[in-house]
Write a protein that holds these residues in place. Sequence first.
Motif, mmCIF file in Angstrom:
data_model
loop_
_atom_site.group_PDB
_atom_site.id
_atom_site.type_symbol
_atom_site.label_atom_id
_atom_site.label_comp_id
_atom_site.label_asym_id
_atom_site.label_seq_id
_atom_site.Cartn_x
_atom_site.Cartn_y
_atom_site.Cartn_z
ATOM 1 N N SER A 13 0.844 -1.284 -0.063
ATOM 2 C CA SER A 13 -0.117 -0.014 -0.082
ATOM 3 C C SER A 13 0.860 1.083 -0.111
ATOM 4 O O SER A 13 1.740 1.299 0.944
ATOM 5 C CB SER A 13 -1.003 -0.088 1.213
ATOM 6 O OG SER A 13 -1.859 -1.146 1.223
ATOM 7 N N VAL A 14 0.571 2.213 -1.105
ATOM 8 C CA VAL A 14 1.436 3.402 -1.024
ATOM 9 C C VAL A 14 0.691 4.626 -0.972
ATOM 10 O O VAL A 14 -0.477 4.504 -1.090
ATOM 11 C CB VAL A 14 2.466 3.438 -2.450
ATOM 12 C CG1 VAL A 14 3.290 2.220 -2.407
ATOM 13 C CG2 VAL A 14 1.325 3.407 -3.625
ATOM 14 N N PHE A 15 1.348 5.591 -0.646
ATOM 15 C CA PHE A 15 0.546 7.010 -0.258
ATOM 16 C C PHE A 15 0.342 7.543 -1.807
ATOM 17 O O PHE A 15 -0.874 8.014 -1.899
ATOM 18 C CB PHE A 15 1.635 8.080 0.480
ATOM 19 C CG PHE A 15 1.716 7.407 1.744
ATOM 20 C CD1 PHE A 15 0.756 7.514 2.775
ATOM 21 C CD2 PHE A 15 2.929 7.431 2.275
ATOM 22 C CE1 PHE A 15 0.776 6.877 4.125
ATOM 23 C CE2 PHE A 15 3.322 6.819 3.741
ATOM 24 C CZ PHE A 15 2.161 6.735 4.514
ATOM 25 N N ASP A 16 1.213 7.432 -2.733
ATOM 26 C CA ASP A 16 0.917 8.039 -4.101
ATOM 27 C C ASP A 16 1.557 7.026 -5.046
ATOM 28 O O ASP A 16 2.481 6.749 -5.290
ATOM 29 C CB ASP A 16 1.392 9.226 -4.110
ATOM 30 C CG ASP A 16 1.366 10.442 -5.417
ATOM 31 O OD1 ASP A 16 1.499 9.592 -6.437
ATOM 32 O OD2 ASP A 16 1.219 11.371 -5.340
ATOM 33 N N LEU A 17 0.307 6.552 -5.960
ATOM 34 C CA LEU A 17 0.873 5.561 -6.897
ATOM 35 C C LEU A 17 1.796 6.082 -7.881
ATOM 36 O O LEU A 17 2.901 5.485 -8.311
ATOM 37 C CB LEU A 17 -0.418 4.850 -7.508
ATOM 38 C CG LEU A 17 -0.200 3.957 -8.749
ATOM 39 C CD1 LEU A 17 0.347 2.633 -7.897
ATOM 40 C CD2 LEU A 17 -1.355 3.590 -9.430
ATOM 41 N N GLU A 18 1.514 7.092 -8.381
ATOM 42 C CA GLU A 18 2.134 7.928 -9.726
ATOM 43 C C GLU A 18 3.779 8.094 -9.180
ATOM 44 O O GLU A 18 4.601 7.810 -9.955
ATOM 45 C CB GLU A 18 1.724 8.953 -10.079
ATOM 46 C CG GLU A 18 0.333 8.806 -10.726
ATOM 47 C CD GLU A 18 0.420 7.625 -11.857
ATOM 48 O OE1 GLU A 18 1.418 7.658 -12.610
ATOM 49 O OE2 GLU A 18 -0.685 6.775 -12.033
ATOM 50 N N GLU A 19 3.932 8.592 -7.907
ATOM 51 C CA GLU A 19 5.231 8.796 -7.423
ATOM 52 C C GLU A 19 5.763 7.450 -7.150
ATOM 53 O O GLU A 19 6.973 7.355 -7.239
ATOM 54 C CB GLU A 19 5.213 9.473 -6.044
ATOM 55 C CG GLU A 19 6.425 9.805 -5.147
ATOM 56 C CD GLU A 19 6.242 10.531 -3.886
ATOM 57 O OE1 GLU A 19 7.330 11.329 -3.605
ATOM 58 O OE2 GLU A 19 5.154 10.135 -3.088
ATOM 59 N N SER A 20 5.216 6.454 -6.488
ATOM 60 C CA SER A 20 5.855 5.023 -6.157
ATOM 61 C C SER A 20 6.198 4.591 -7.895
ATOM 62 O O SER A 20 7.349 3.854 -7.847
ATOM 63 C CB SER A 20 5.020 4.320 -5.702
ATOM 64 O OG SER A 20 4.855 4.683 -4.303
#
Length: 136
Positions: A13-20
């Motif tokens: 689970s990530v805070f920001d998909l595009e950043e990850s």
Amino acid sequence: MTNPFLPLIPELSVFDLEESKAFYLGVLGFCVEYERPKERFAFLSRGEVQLMIEQIHDEGWNVGELVYPLGRGVNFSLEVDDIGVLYRRVLDHGVIPFRSLRTSEYQTDDGVVSQQEFLIQDPSGYLLRFTHESSI
């Protein structure tokens, strides 16, 4: 898909998909196997390493409060062939290692294993340990 599904595939689970995605693709050299944009989900691979990332949302399988750094108490060990090249790439992208590239020795039932390794954190705080078995 490049490789068949492995028996164990972490889903982060990530805070920001595009950043990850930008981090895993641009910095670490992963590729997107497939995506589900409406669900803010991507399946990524790098060689034989596979992982899934999904942006945090209310309907997720969250068992507690998700605050930075995510993944406390776990590190993901990723075996790579090009550890020196990858380490240089990480540094060139301005990523500050959690632990710099070094050789470590670990006792196993078969003796001592020597490996090169370095650790970094991804944008959501997950600890990634890149390794390559080396000669003593």
